[in-house]
Design a protein around this motif. Structure first.
Motif, PDB file in Angstrom:
ATOM      1  N   ILE A  67      -2.211  -8.149  -7.371  1.00 47.65           N
ATOM      2  CA  ILE A  67      -1.560  -8.674  -6.326  1.00 47.65           C
ATOM      3  C   ILE A  67      -1.913  -7.348  -5.496  1.00 47.65           C
ATOM      4  N   CYS A  68      -1.713  -5.917  -5.926  1.00 44.12           N
ATOM      5  CA  CYS A  68      -2.102  -5.097  -5.441  1.00 44.12           C
ATOM      6  C   CYS A  68      -3.755  -4.822  -4.665  1.00 44.12           C
ATOM      7  N   ALA A  69      -4.760  -5.172  -5.359  1.00 47.99           N
ATOM      8  CA  ALA A  69      -5.945  -6.026  -4.866  1.00 47.99           C
ATOM      9  C   ALA A  69      -5.896  -6.949  -3.807  1.00 47.99           C
ATOM     10  N   GLY A  70      -5.053  -7.803  -3.382  1.00 45.55           N
ATOM     11  CA  GLY A  70      -5.111  -8.335  -2.028  1.00 45.55           C
ATOM     12  C   GLY A  70      -4.513  -8.524  -1.078  1.00 45.55           C
ATOM     13  N   MET A  71      -3.238  -7.385  -1.619  1.00 50.09           N
ATOM     14  CA  MET A  71      -2.528  -6.323  -0.799  1.00 50.09           C
ATOM     15  C   MET A  71      -3.868  -5.811  -0.106  1.00 50.09           C
ATOM     16  N   ALA A  72      -4.576  -4.865  -0.940  1.00 50.41           N
ATOM     17  CA  ALA A  72      -5.345  -4.466   0.031  1.00 50.41           C
ATOM     18  C   ALA A  72      -6.951  -5.433   0.730  1.00 50.41           C
ATOM     19  N   GLY A  73      -6.769  -6.298   0.655  1.00 42.62           N
ATOM     20  CA  GLY A  73      -8.095  -6.969   1.429  1.00 42.62           C
ATOM     21  C   GLY A  73      -6.885  -7.635   2.686  1.00 42.62           C
ATOM     22  N   LEU A  74      -5.728  -7.595   2.932  1.00 37.62           N
ATOM     23  CA  LEU A  74      -4.911  -8.620   3.605  1.00 37.62           C
ATOM     24  C   LEU A  74      -4.505  -7.070   5.040  1.00 37.62           C
TER      25      LEU A  74
ATOM     26  N   GLY B  38      -7.945   5.315   4.106  1.00 37.95           N
ATOM     27  CA  GLY B  38      -7.262   5.331   2.378  1.00 37.95           C
ATOM     28  C   GLY B  38      -6.334   5.164   1.581  1.00 37.95           C
ATOM     29  N   SER B  39      -5.710   4.794   3.149  1.00 39.88           N
ATOM     30  CA  SER B  39      -4.133   3.417   2.061  1.00 39.88           C
ATOM     31  C   SER B  39      -4.689   2.389   1.344  1.00 39.88           C
ATOM     32  N   ALA B  40      -5.427   1.559   1.592  1.00 41.30           N
ATOM     33  CA  ALA B  40      -5.442   0.354   1.326  1.00 41.30           C
ATOM     34  C   ALA B  40      -6.793   0.447  -0.236  1.00 41.30           C
ATOM     35  N   ALA B  41      -7.482   1.519  -0.339  1.00 39.61           N
ATOM     36  CA  ALA B  41      -8.213   1.949  -1.042  1.00 39.61           C
ATOM     37  C   ALA B  41      -7.213   1.831  -1.950  1.00 39.61           C
ATOM     38  N   THR B  42      -5.963   3.414  -1.421  1.00 41.40           N
ATOM     39  CA  THR B  42      -5.103   3.954  -2.604  1.00 41.40           C
ATOM     40  C   THR B  42      -4.658   2.592  -3.464  1.00 41.40           C
ATOM     41  N   ILE B  43      -4.214   1.268  -2.354  1.00 42.28           N
ATOM     42  CA  ILE B  43      -3.679   0.231  -3.237  1.00 42.28           C
ATOM     43  C   ILE B  43      -4.313  -0.554  -4.134  1.00 42.28           C
ATOM     44  N   LEU B  44      -4.982  -0.387  -3.738  1.00 45.67           N
ATOM     45  CA  LEU B  44      -6.048  -1.298  -5.078  1.00 45.67           C
ATOM     46  C   LEU B  44      -6.301  -0.720  -6.353  1.00 45.67           C
ATOM     47  N   ALA B  45      -6.293   0.950  -6.162  1.00 43.49           N
ATOM     48  CA  ALA B  45      -6.529   2.103  -7.233  1.00 43.49           C
ATOM     49  C   ALA B  45      -5.169   1.693  -8.261  1.00 43.49           C
TER      50      ALA B  45
ATOM     51  N   VAL C 155       2.772   7.690  12.745  1.00 46.18           N
ATOM     52  CA  VAL C 155       1.892   7.615  11.601  1.00 46.18           C
ATOM     53  C   VAL C 155       1.170   5.897  10.967  1.00 46.18           C
ATOM     54  N   PRO C 156      -0.604   5.609  11.272  1.00 50.05           N
ATOM     55  CA  PRO C 156      -0.766   4.558  10.982  1.00 50.05           C
ATOM     56  C   PRO C 156       0.458   2.901  10.012  1.00 50.05           C
ATOM     57  N   LEU C 157       0.602   2.314   9.866  1.00 56.10           N
ATOM     58  CA  LEU C 157       1.895   0.955   8.912  1.00 56.10           C
ATOM     59  C   LEU C 157       1.069   1.338   8.022  1.00 56.10           C
ATOM     60  N   PRO C 158       0.008   1.015   7.682  1.00 57.09           N
ATOM     61  CA  PRO C 158      -0.763   1.366   6.053  1.00 57.09           C
ATOM     62  C   PRO C 158       0.071   2.404   5.677  1.00 57.09           C
ATOM     63  N   VAL C 159      -0.087   3.466   6.007  1.00 60.84           N
ATOM     64  CA  VAL C 159       0.614   4.629   5.240  1.00 60.84           C
ATOM     65  C   VAL C 159       1.937   4.371   4.553  1.00 60.84           C
ATOM     66  N   PHE C 160       2.776   3.725   5.104  1.00 61.38           N
ATOM     67  CA  PHE C 160       4.146   3.784   5.097  1.00 61.38           C
ATOM     68  C   PHE C 160       4.132   2.745   4.042  1.00 61.38           C
ATOM     69  N   LEU C 161       3.222   1.493   4.115  1.00 57.39           N
ATOM     70  CA  LEU C 161       3.247   0.185   3.461  1.00 57.39           C
ATOM     71  C   LEU C 161       2.902   1.084   2.176  1.00 57.39           C
ATOM     72  N   MET C 162       1.500   1.665   1.601  1.00 62.03           N
ATOM     73  CA  MET C 162       1.069   2.314  -0.132  1.00 62.03           C
ATOM     74  C   MET C 162       2.151   2.715  -0.504  1.00 62.03           C
TER      75      MET C 162
END
Length: 341
Positions: free
Chosen positions: A221-228, A48-55, A164-171
């Motif tokens: 840029i948020c979409a790019g971060m989600a892709g990474l 959900g973190s990557a999808a949330t960053i995109l949105a 906790v998964p690192l993507p959650v912190f980044l989000m």
């Protein structure tokens, strides 16, 4: 008394989506206890973190009254650029990440220029860039799948911090930054004014073109971060990585209460909307609901949520109008009474 009642109602309205999220989780857990296991919940948070960053990035464009249909392809382009640089060149992964985000930002700037200076409708401009970005990603990959990324990069998508998964912190960091940008800065307030009444924004001296270009740039840029984060989790990338990400992102923004007509919405609302969509999709998978039926169920939830939201806002507006009317009548009566006295 009326003020207290109004405050309680406001809190309930703001918490409605969180209550829906909790209710959905309880219903799915009742049907399958495996849903509420710690490992499954952490997986939901990670995906959900990557999808949330995109949105979250898309929310800024929606607040201006625009739409960015290119985010899925930008996600793919960012993933492919990073994968190509990490596996086909000798540069380190931090530079590969910077290159991917730079490519994403370029698409956002082009989107903004097409919408502002070229005067194209956002739907047309970003739909065209959807194809351009997808074509560039395909040209870069030429049908290949790149995999075997450096460990430092993989840690971004698969690592943990305090369990906790690192993507959650980044989000979380991104959501705080974007929320501060929207709520506490002049630029954020300008986006709401542009989305609410572009004529008033122009009369107020707001640099509309600049503000919209920045919004599209942030979205990309948020979409790019989600892709990474996606390819760091999968340890592989191809040109189709983001093909299916556009619809959930728009759904998350809409379910989160952001109006696609502009002037209304928040990043925190989008976070809740994104996790509602993630829980629904995860729940359907764990309940073995047919993959052919899942889009129909998702669409039904989206339509139902929007209808309920519109109905609540309409009722709230009507009650405010009635309250104002009574206040005016009471004030008029008081004045006439004084005149009569």
């Amino acid at each position: 008394m009326s003020s207290r009642r109004s405050n309680v109602k406001g809190i309930l309205l703001r918490s409605a989506r969180i209550l829906v999220l909790v209710l959905l989780a309880l219903v799915i857990t009742t049907l399958n206890r495996d849903f509420a296991t710690m490992s499954n919940l952490l997986n939901i948070l990670r995906w959900g973190s990557a999808a949330t960053i995109l949105a979250a990035g898309l929310t800024l464009v929606a607040i201006t009254g625009g739409i960015d249909l290119s985010v899925g392809s930008v996600l793919s382009l960012s993933a492919c650029v990073a994968a190509y640089l990490m596996t086909q060149t000798a540069i380190g992964w931090p530079l590969a990440v910077a290159g991917a985000l730079a490519a994403s930002a370029c698409v956002g700037v082009v989107n903004g220029i097409l919408v502002t200076f070229a005067g194209l409708p956002p739907f047309v401009a970003t739909y065209g860039m959807l194809w351009v970005a997808a074509g560039l990603a395909g040209l870069l990959m030429r049908g290949s799948v790149y995999y075997g990324f450096p460990k430092g990069f993989l840690f971004l998508g698969a690592g943990h911090l305090l369990g906790v998964p690192l993507p959650v912190f980044l989000m979380g960091i991104l959501v705080v930054v974007l929320t501060f940008l929207l709520q506490k800065t002049t630029y954020g307030r300008e986006l709401y004014v542009i989305g609410s009444n572009i004529r008033a924004a122009r009369l107020a001296g707001i640099k509309i073109d600049k503000a919209r270009i920045i919004a599209y740039c942030i979205s990309s840029i948020c979409a790019g971060m989600a892709g990474l984060l996606y390819i760091a989790r999968l340890n592989a990338a191809d040109s189709a990585t983001g093909e299916l990400m556009l619809r959930p992102a728009i759904a998350a923004v809409t379910v989160g209460g952001t109006s696609l007509l502009g002037g209304l919405g928040s990043v925190t609302g989008t976070v809740t909307g994104s996790f509602i969509m993630t829980v629904v999709l995860a729940g359907m998978n764990i309940l073995n609901i047919s993959s052919f039926l899942q889009p129909t169920v998702t669409g039904g939830i989206l339509i139902g949520t929007v209808i309920a939201d519109v109905a609540m806002r309409r009722r709230e507006t009507m009650e405010e109008d009635v309250f104002s009317l009574f206040q005016n009548l009471a004030g008029k009566g008081s004045v006439e009474s004084k005149k009569g006295g």
